[in-house]
Design an enzyme around this catalytic site. Structure first.
Site, PDB file in Angstrom:
ATOM      1  N   CYS A   2       5.008   4.154  -2.728  1.00 26.61           N
ATOM      2  CA  CYS A   2       4.711   5.644  -2.488  1.00 26.61           C
ATOM      3  C   CYS A   2       4.378   6.423  -3.689  1.00 26.61           C
ATOM      4  CB  CYS A   2       5.411   6.329  -1.576  1.00 26.61           C
ATOM      5  SG  CYS A   2       6.056   5.499   0.026  1.00 26.61           S
ATOM      6  N   ARG A  50       2.254   7.694   1.306  1.00 27.27           N
ATOM      7  CA  ARG A  50       2.900   6.816   1.672  1.00 27.27           C
ATOM      8  C   ARG A  50       2.008   5.580   1.836  1.00 27.27           C
ATOM      9  NH1 ARG A  50       5.378   5.088   7.789  1.00 27.27           N
ATOM     10  NH2 ARG A  50       7.316   3.819   6.950  1.00 27.27           N
ATOM     11  N   LEU A  51       2.711   4.257   1.444  1.00 24.87           N
ATOM     12  CA  LEU A  51       2.379   3.023   1.512  1.00 24.87           C
ATOM     13  C   LEU A  51       3.418   2.452   2.212  1.00 24.87           C
ATOM     14  CD1 LEU A  51       0.404   0.476   0.783  1.00 24.87           C
ATOM     15  CD2 LEU A  51       1.890   0.226  -1.072  1.00 24.87           C
ATOM     16  N   ILE A  53       5.824   0.087   4.330  1.00 24.88           N
ATOM     17  CA  ILE A  53       6.474  -1.048   4.063  1.00 24.88           C
ATOM     18  C   ILE A  53       7.589  -1.281   4.948  1.00 24.88           C
ATOM     19  CG2 ILE A  53       7.423  -2.752   2.409  1.00 24.88           C
ATOM     20  CD1 ILE A  53       4.631  -1.949   1.506  1.00 24.88           C
ATOM     21  N   ASN A  75      10.051   7.478  -3.407  1.00 29.11           N
ATOM     22  CA  ASN A  75       9.173   6.125  -3.717  1.00 29.11           C
ATOM     23  C   ASN A  75       9.822   4.812  -4.195  1.00 29.11           C
ATOM     24  OD1 ASN A  75       7.209   4.634  -5.022  1.00 29.11           O
ATOM     25  ND2 ASN A  75       7.321   5.580  -7.083  1.00 29.11           N
ATOM     26  N   GLU A  77      11.967   0.972  -2.746  1.00 26.64           N
ATOM     27  CA  GLU A  77      12.452   0.125  -1.670  1.00 26.64           C
ATOM     28  C   GLU A  77      14.193   0.232  -2.073  1.00 26.64           C
ATOM     29  OE1 GLU A  77      10.898  -0.578   0.793  1.00 26.64           O
ATOM     30  OE2 GLU A  77       8.938  -0.527   0.135  1.00 26.64           O
ATOM     31  N   ASP A 100      14.717   2.568   4.939  1.00 28.61           N
ATOM     32  CA  ASP A 100      15.587   2.933   3.945  1.00 28.61           C
ATOM     33  C   ASP A 100      15.658   4.331   3.333  1.00 28.61           C
ATOM     34  OD1 ASP A 100      13.140   2.646   2.955  1.00 28.61           O
ATOM     35  OD2 ASP A 100      13.616   1.421   1.212  1.00 28.61           O
ATOM     36  N   ILE A 291      -4.706 -15.982 -11.287  1.00 34.17           N
ATOM     37  CA  ILE A 291      -5.885 -15.677 -11.913  1.00 34.17           C
ATOM     38  C   ILE A 291      -6.193 -16.738 -13.147  1.00 34.17           C
ATOM     39  CG2 ILE A 291      -6.938 -14.177 -13.633  1.00 34.17           C
ATOM     40  CD1 ILE A 291      -7.123 -12.937 -10.805  1.00 34.17           C
TER      41      ILE A 291
END
Length: 627
Positions: A2, A50-51, A53, A75, A77, A100, A291
């Site tokens: 986040c 927010r992302l 998860i 922000n 985990e 969390d 890659i």
């Protein structure tokens, strides 16, 4: 993953305009494409992007306690949140979500600032406690997640995950810090104890800031530091088994997610180890991506494919052209401050590839710093041994020879003796500081104009390395070098690159090899178990022999190689010439010196590709921030 932002008035609790917090938060939209939130009260405002998860439905932020007295914007985990939740519930805490984030609310009330020592994770968060009238800012041990802050003219303390969040506030003064320019030219990045904008600070890794109403903003407090002064006892086989247990635990703890998860796979030791342990723990095929480059000397797809085949991963590759510099302007926007690690181009591309199928990707970052994997560590350890054996007259003679020896950038490596001879004559810390840098002090001073020299005075980018190595909790020179890299190189370059490139495409990157328990264990290993027989990460490789083939474990290290030197003799030659005419750079550099530098590189008389890349990134970044 986040983005967070906010304002706090430590003096008079002035009203907060929600629109200002929203503007700061919106500047971080790329970090959290799944939602946003704003919370304000008298004298404080918190913003969040927010992302999603963990707990996709219930983890919205800013999150408040049941009684509304404690509010947090977070922000990162917390990997051990389930264990902490159980411990807090045993103390009577009642949880409303499965996220969390809520652990931070109850943990603060149970343990206060001591909560940090219980957290295993990557994080930067802002917590407001109305009953104590305080703002608590904290950053994880390694500095995986960033946090910038500044005191504004109206008395507010502003903070944000990235510099662009602060730049969105109209009261932030945009004045260039020329000492940070010197830092960038020396190191290739603006380290965490500096910022390109005057007055902006970065909360250091492993530190917290407790701001209480009615008191001035204090200095950050260190709550964790890596200690290289202790030594583990035990046979190598037993230590290797303990290391394997740490690796397994670190990887498994980072596989918890309510969204698709995968891994970066370069075919090197570190990413291959992560994939091997993920495959061991997973009941389904691990998503991996690589890659490749269209130049054979830079392409590691074959090694990555061999690892993917061994562990039956769902593997994807994408080829990047050697002249893939179309991302330059996008990287400038993503990093805000000038950033000259050209491998960021390839890192962005692999993050893009991963994001097509997953939201979380595990990486192999951190093992080189923890287990002495870089070539510069081997050179430094060898030079330290020779320094200890050479009498002072011979060391002085080596310095004289080094000064006379040509700087043979074009020659095979064994013939490039100048750096080694100069290093033997120098103090170990000074030699390492020079080795880890980009543009040498002598070259920088030759490029600066008189005004720049007066502005920076005696300040040198390398000084922070000398101080860190002098004060390091260490037993030998290798310890001290690794400690200094944990203080500066790791958060300033490696983790900044990982954060900005992954967040730039809405991907969460996790670094299991930086689990603090693994890092603390690695720091206790005798130097002979980190470097032996010309091999860095010796014990780690021994521990991984049951998992990975010999040619993966013991082949020469490559990493992402970007051919910037060739670019400035080809496709970017015009950009190099334009730098010599830049009115911005002319404020600090001598145009004639820049022209000579560009010409010498273009004509093959010298190797200045990395310095030209620095100048290009500096010019573009300054233009974006300061106009």
């Amino acid at each position: 993953m986040c983005g967070i932002a906010g304002l706090f008035y430590p003096g008079t609790p002035k009203p907060i305009e929600p629109g200002r917090v929203a503007a700061m938060t919106d500047a971080l939209a790329h970090r959290g494409p799944d939602g946003s939130g704003i919370w304000t009260a008298q004298g404080v405002g918190l913003g969040h992007r927010r992302l999603s998860i963990i707990d996709l439905a219930g983890g919205r932020q800013p999150m408040a306690s049941d009684d509304g007295a404690v509010t947090v914007s977070f922000n990162g985990e917390i990997y051990n949140f389930a264990e902490l939740r159980a411990e807090l519930e045993a103390k009577g805490a009642r949880f409303r979500t499965h996220s969390d984030t809520e652990v931070l609310l109850h943990g603060w009330r149970a343990w206060g600032t001591d909560m940090l020592a219980r957290l295993n994770g990557m994080f930067a968060f802002a917590l407001h406690d109305a009953s104590r009238q305080c703002l608590f800012l904290a950053r994880d041990r390694m500095g995986v997640k960033p946090l910038h802050y500044a005191e504004l003219a109206d008395g507010a303390l502003a903070f944000a995950s990235e510099l662009k969040g602060l730049l969105a506030h109209p009261l932030l003064r945009r004045e260039l810090d020329l000492r940070a320019v010197e830092d960038f030219m020396g190191l290739g990045y603006v380290p965490d104890d500096a910022c390109i904008v005057q007055g902006v600070r970065k909360l250091p890794a492993g530190h917290f800031l407790l701001v209480e109403r009615g008191r001035p903003v204090p200095a950050p407090i260190c709550w964790w530091d890596v200690d290289f002064s202790r030594r583990a006892n035990g046979k190598p086989a037993d230590l290797a088994a303990e290391l394997t247990d740490h690796l397994r635990t670190a990887v498994r703890s980072r596989m918890v997610a309510d969204v698709p998860l995968g891994a970066f796979l370069s075919g090197g030791v570190d990413s291959s180890a992560v994939v091997a342990l993920m495959a061991e723990a997973s009941g389904r095929a691990v998503n991996t991506c690589t890659i490749g480059f269209d130049e054979a000397g830079h392409d590691e797809r074959g090694h990555a494919q061999a690892v993917a085949d061994r562990f039956a991963t769902d593997h994807r590759t994408r080829v990047v052209a050697a002249d893939d510099f179309a991302l330059i302007d996008r990287l400038v926007e993503a990093f805000d401050e000038p950033f000259a690690d050209a491998s960021a181009l390839a890192t962005w591309r692999v993050c893009e590839l991963a994001r097509e199928q997953v939201t979380v990707a595990l990486s192999g970052d951190g093992a080189d710093e923890a287990f002495a994997g870089y070539r510069r560590y081997r050179f430094h350890a060898a030079e330290e041994r020779v320094r200890g054996m050479l009498p002072a007259p011979l060391r002085r003679a080596a310095g004289i020879a080094g000064a006379l020896y040509p700087k043979a950038d074009w020659a095979p490596r064994p013939l490039r003796a100048k750096t080694t001879l100069l290093a033997l004559a120098d103090d170990g810390a000074a030699a390492y500081a020079r080795a880890v840098g980009v543009t040498l002090p002598s070259t920088r001073l030759a490029l600066y104009n008189d005004a720049m020299c007066r502005a920076i005075g005696e300040h040198r980018a390398e000084d922070r390395y000398l101080a860190a190595m002098a004060d390091a909790p260490a037993r030998d020179g290798l310890d001290a070098a690794q400690y200094a890299d944990f203080r500066h190189w790791l958060p300033g370059d490696i983790l900044t690159k990982a954060d900005r490139t992954s967040m730039g495409v809405g991907l969460e990157a996790r670094e299991p090899l930086l689990d603090y328990r693994l890092v603390e264990f690695a720091a206790t290993l005798p130097s002979s178990l980190r470097i032996r027989s010309g091999q860095g990460k010796w014990l780690m490789k021994k521990a991984l022999e049951p998992y990975l083939p010999h040619d993966i474990l013991y082949r020469p290290k490559k990493g992402f190689v970007t051919p910037i030197s060739a670019w400035f003799r080809g496709s970017l030659a015009g950009e190099a010439q334009a730098l010599t005419r830049s009115s911005r750079l002319a404020q600090w550099f001598e145009p004639r010196a820049l022209a000579a530098l560009a010409d010498d590189h273009r004509l093959g008389r010298a190797e200045h590709g990395r310095t030209l890349w620095q100048l290009l990134m500096l010019e573009k970044s300054v233009a974006r921030i300061f106009g």
